[in-house]
Design an enzyme around this catalytic site. Structure first.
Site, PDB file in Angstrom:
ATOM      1  CD  GLU A   1      57.482 -36.214-121.637  1.00 49.43           C
ATOM      2  OE1 GLU A   1      57.034 -37.089-121.254  1.00 49.43           O
ATOM      3  OE2 GLU A   1      58.809 -35.694-121.298  1.00 49.43           O
TER       4      GLU A   1
HETATM    5  C1  HEC Z   1      58.494 -35.545-125.672  1.00 47.05           C
HETATM    6  C2  HEC Z   1      59.507 -36.411-125.543  1.00 47.05           C
HETATM    7  C3  HEC Z   1      59.232 -37.516-125.030  1.00 47.05           C
HETATM    8  C4  HEC Z   1      58.386 -38.618-125.130  1.00 47.05           C
HETATM    9  C5  HEC Z   1      57.387 -38.552-126.182  1.00 47.05           C
HETATM   10  C6  HEC Z   1      58.715 -39.695-124.403  1.00 47.05           C
HETATM   11  N1  HEC Z   1      59.556 -39.500-123.540  1.00 47.05           N
HETATM   12 FE1  HEC Z   1      60.229 -40.880-121.977  1.00 47.05          FE
HETATM   13  N2  HEC Z   1      61.374 -39.389-121.291  1.00 47.05           N
HETATM   14  C7  HEC Z   1      61.536 -38.211-121.798  1.00 47.05           C
HETATM   15  C8  HEC Z   1      62.134 -37.128-120.765  1.00 47.05           C
HETATM   16  C9  HEC Z   1      62.442 -35.703-121.104  1.00 47.05           C
HETATM   17  C10 HEC Z   1      62.412 -38.161-119.613  1.00 47.05           C
HETATM   18  C11 HEC Z   1      62.949 -37.469-118.477  1.00 47.05           C
HETATM   19  C12 HEC Z   1      61.695 -36.926-117.525  1.00 47.05           C
HETATM   20  C13 HEC Z   1      62.386 -36.843-116.024  1.00 47.05           C
HETATM   21  O1  HEC Z   1      63.240 -37.504-115.671  1.00 47.05           O
HETATM   22  O2  HEC Z   1      61.867 -35.924-115.398  1.00 47.05           O
HETATM   23  C14 HEC Z   1      61.632 -39.351-119.990  1.00 47.05           C
HETATM   24  C15 HEC Z   1      61.904 -40.468-119.350  1.00 47.05           C
HETATM   25  C16 HEC Z   1      61.654 -41.688-119.664  1.00 47.05           C
HETATM   26  C17 HEC Z   1      61.836 -43.029-118.863  1.00 47.05           C
HETATM   27  C18 HEC Z   1      63.094 -42.998-117.445  1.00 47.05           C
HETATM   28  C19 HEC Z   1      64.218 -43.351-117.829  1.00 47.05           C
HETATM   29  C20 HEC Z   1      65.370 -43.487-116.578  1.00 47.05           C
HETATM   30  O3  HEC Z   1      66.358 -43.772-116.688  1.00 47.05           O
HETATM   31  O4  HEC Z   1      64.827 -42.621-115.760  1.00 47.05           O
HETATM   32  C21 HEC Z   1      61.567 -44.023-119.502  1.00 47.05           C
HETATM   33  C22 HEC Z   1      61.683 -45.406-119.402  1.00 47.05           C
HETATM   34  C23 HEC Z   1      60.715 -43.654-120.564  1.00 47.05           C
HETATM   35  N3  HEC Z   1      60.855 -42.202-120.637  1.00 47.05           N
HETATM   36  C24 HEC Z   1      60.207 -44.289-121.587  1.00 47.05           C
HETATM   37  C25 HEC Z   1      59.337 -43.674-122.518  1.00 47.05           C
HETATM   38  C26 HEC Z   1      58.119 -44.324-123.210  1.00 47.05           C
HETATM   39  C27 HEC Z   1      57.736 -45.657-122.819  1.00 47.05           C
HETATM   40  C28 HEC Z   1      57.445 -43.488-123.622  1.00 47.05           C
HETATM   41  C29 HEC Z   1      56.254 -43.536-124.491  1.00 47.05           C
HETATM   42  C30 HEC Z   1      55.127 -44.218-123.909  1.00 47.05           C
HETATM   43  C31 HEC Z   1      58.228 -42.196-123.598  1.00 47.05           C
HETATM   44  N4  HEC Z   1      59.038 -42.246-122.797  1.00 47.05           N
HETATM   45  C32 HEC Z   1      57.750 -40.868-124.293  1.00 47.05           C
HETATM   46  C33 HEC Z   1      60.864 -37.621-123.115  1.00 47.05           C
HETATM   47  C34 HEC Z   1      60.049 -38.136-123.632  1.00 47.05           C
END
Ligand code: HEC
Ligand code: HEC
Ligand code: HEC
Ligand code: HEC
Ligand SMILES: [Ca+2]
Ligand SMILES: [Ca+2]
Lengths: 350, 350
Positions: free
Chosen positions: B138
């Protein structure tokens, strides 16, 4: 009707971009003494928005990654308006993590440039905006597919109709809207401009000294006008050759003339504190390094540590009001919108 | 002093996020009849911001690509707040164009979730926020390097000091600020909520019919509460197994229990019109497809074309007020800020 749209968008967008700054400015000037004339640098004017609905559409397109093949890269990815209109990388990351050949210049005040790109190969912002969409190493798309995608997004169809009065979305309209938005990305009201306009307290003694040195040592020969640059092509390495790894040959790529080798568009020094790293190859990490190199290879001058610091201090006073608008909301795709294609193959099966 | 900061940030940020919506809401409710009680879905409340400076800092960090190794990817890259808090890709693009394993859920209303991630492996938003920064696919960074980077950015040093009263920036502070910002990302005032609150004109007859069907056919068994989901883990494929290519096994990855295989957190259906494609593998392109599959494999129901359209119409009424704030400005790096490392090797020499 035209009037109504104008008033509406004016309130939400233009007020923030233009209105306030201007009023505060002139009040100050009146109160604080005579504006400086006869200076090689002039204050930047606030944007003059004649078609706010067009600007609003252009803003959305500027932020919309659906103009790229991957659905991931927008203009704002590489010209991030939270970071001075650049990506702050040596060379850009494009489609499929392609390593770009050259440093991404800022879009701030780019409307003031004599031409677009380091080598000036695009005449203006509208011509420029078509480039990255179809560049395989940037957005990796085609104009046809970009337009086809937009035409399946109900919110855009409506907006294009309102703005252009037609049901047919064309790349010409797309680039026109983006260029209109970019024309609003000027940064008036820097402390230096306040000083130029007569507010003698707007700069510190060191900053004024840096400005004097910037003028007297000859920097203004190339960096002048409202953008403090942007209005000519000049040799990189006048006194001493510039040694870099980049393949870029500058203006010669456009004119075919040998005399234009290593001639690059003189970059604007507005907001220069924010647009690191410096030069077409992004090899100068700090402003201090860039000033040292410029002095040496363009003017044959070796600035003392203090002189360098003074010029850097002056240059930092050129940071103006950054674009100020609400994060745009993009209309959702429709059922027929083609899915983005970030990867070649399907994910590996388990 | 604390009060002063509060007032300042309140004016610029919170007014837009919270104030207006609330007032308009209650005025309407009062005028238009009794709120619906006893419904399985409740209206979303506006955010209650107790520390605006913390929220403002979190917003900047959320938009800051310097939390990634490449300097290119921010939280907003994958949870784009111009597009419903998602990337609208089947699976995400991460560091070096890594193809992610799973669909990125929206951050909108994620504070209402019983736990974070599809398998619930993070207890809350603060715990979650540390994950992506250090995830090689990520943002590809480490907590140490992220903190070290922030500590060289003068503007952040000042802000962290103001907010946390200390000179030392820690990952704990970083994730706390990001989580505080995310808590403001609620979307009140959808047409469905207006209807729940008593405005009977807020929904069309078709939308009400769709809601009735959504209740009567059993969708609300899993999709209920203010977020219309987010509060339990459920089997994907209750009546009929779900056939997909993804390796994800859901909740079992956390509990180790065989019974939890293919149990996923029930996603919120708020703003579902904007968070396509659907399901943990992003395999359902349209809302209509997702509804068809849910009916069939969760409930053993084959909805008619009309029934499907009614439910889709109802689901689209769940789109609420999107986060509304000015594009944040990020403080420029200092001379000692480490350069981002998007590529392994140096550019090829000519
Ligand atoms: C490269 C893509 C990417 C980046 C950059 C990223 N995310 Fe995510 N995010 C995802 C993915 C894919 C998931 C689901 C992962 C899983 O459930 O296993 C996720 C899950 C989440 C969730 C959970 C939501 C739920 O309903 O379960 C949150 C909150 C979140 N991210 C916030 C953030 C924050 C804050 C950052 C930065 C610090 C961030 N993400 C950076 C792709 C990304
Ligand atoms: C993948 C990164 C990337 C993307 C995406 C991108 N650009 Fe650029 N942009 C660059 C680079 C690199 C240059 C310099 C190229 C050159 O001069 O040869 C540039 C140059 C420019 C310039 C010229 C500025 C000047 O002073 O010469 C403008 C204006 C501009 N881009 C606007 C846009 C717009 C509008 C979009 C979206 C339609 C866009 N860019 C998308 C990287 C990008
Ligand atoms: C003969 C023309 C000329 C003179 C004189 C000159 N410059 Fe430049 N300047 C340029 C050109 C051309 C570039 C772009 C070179 C490149 O990137 O290859 C540039 C780039 C810069 C940059 C980096 C801008 C960026 O965004 O990358 C800075 C800072 C700068 N000059 C400051 C100065 C200072 C300070 C002086 C005086 C000591 C000076 N220049 C004198 C032509 C000139
Ligand atoms: C037994 C529990 C259960 C029932 C009943 C149920 N759902 Fe779901 N729903 C889920 C789960 C779990 C997921 C996530 C599945 C996945 O992604 O693997 C989901 C996902 C969805 C999604 C996609 C959300 C997204 O963001 O990807 C939609 C839309 C949806 N459900 C609508 C419905 C509708 C309409 C009904 C009734 C016809 C319904 N659901 C019945 C548990 C349920
Ligand atoms: Ca630069
Ligand atoms: Ca999704």
């Amino acid at each position: 009707m035209k009037h109504k749209i104008f008033t509406l968008v004016l309130t939400t967008l233009v007020a923030a971009l233009v209105g306030c700054g201007q009023k505060a400015d002139s009040a100050k000037t009146a109160a604080l003494g005579k504006p400086m004339t006869d200076e090689p640098i002039q204050p930047i004017n606030a944007a003059n928005v004649s078609n706010p609905a067009l600007v609003q559409l252009g803003m959305q397109l500027y932020f919309d990654p659906r103009l790229s093949k991957s659905g991931f890269i927008s203009c704002n990815s590489c010209h991030n308006l939270s970071m001075g209109g650049t990506d702050n990388l040596k060379t850009s990351i494009g489609h499929k993590w392609n390593q770009g050949p050259i440093n991404a210049p800022t879009v701030l005040n780019s409307s003031l440039n004599v031409a677009q790109f380091w080598d000036g190969r695009a005449a203006d912002l509208k011509e420029q905006a078509g480039g990255p969409i179809a560049n395989p190493g940037e957005m990796g798309f085609t104009h046809e597919l970009a337009v086809k995608t937009l035409a399946t997004i109900p919110g855009y169809v409506e907006e294009f109709k309102k703005v252009f009065g037609t049901d047919k979305i064309t790349i010409d309209e797309v680039t026109k809207a983006i260029a209109a938005f970019e024309e609003t990305l000027v940064t008036p009201n820097s402390r230096f401009d306040q000083w130029l306009k007569g507010d003698k307290n707007a700069l510190t003694a060191q900053e004024v000294q840096g400005y004097e040195l910037f003028k007297n040592s000859g920097c203004v020969a190339c960096h002048n006008g409202p953008a403090v640059g942007g209005n000519s092509f000049q040799k990189m390495g006048v006194v001493e050759p510039y040694k870099g790894d980049s393949k870029a040959e500058g203006r010669a790529a456009v004119t075919g003339k040998d005399a234009d080798r290593f001639n690059f568009k003189v970059p604007t020094l507005r907001n220069i504190e924010m647009t690191y790293p410096y030069f077409h190859d992004g090899e100068a990490k700090t402003l201090s390094q860039a000033v040292e190199i410029m002095g040496r290879i363009q003017l044959g001058r070796n600035f003392s540590k203090e002189e360098n610091a003074d010029i850097v201090a002056f240059l930092k006073s050129l940071t103006g009001d950054q674009p100020s608008f609400k994060l745009p909301q993009l209309p959702p795709s429709g059922p027929d919108t083609p899915s983005p294609q970030p990867f070649d193959a399907k994910p590996v099966k388990k």
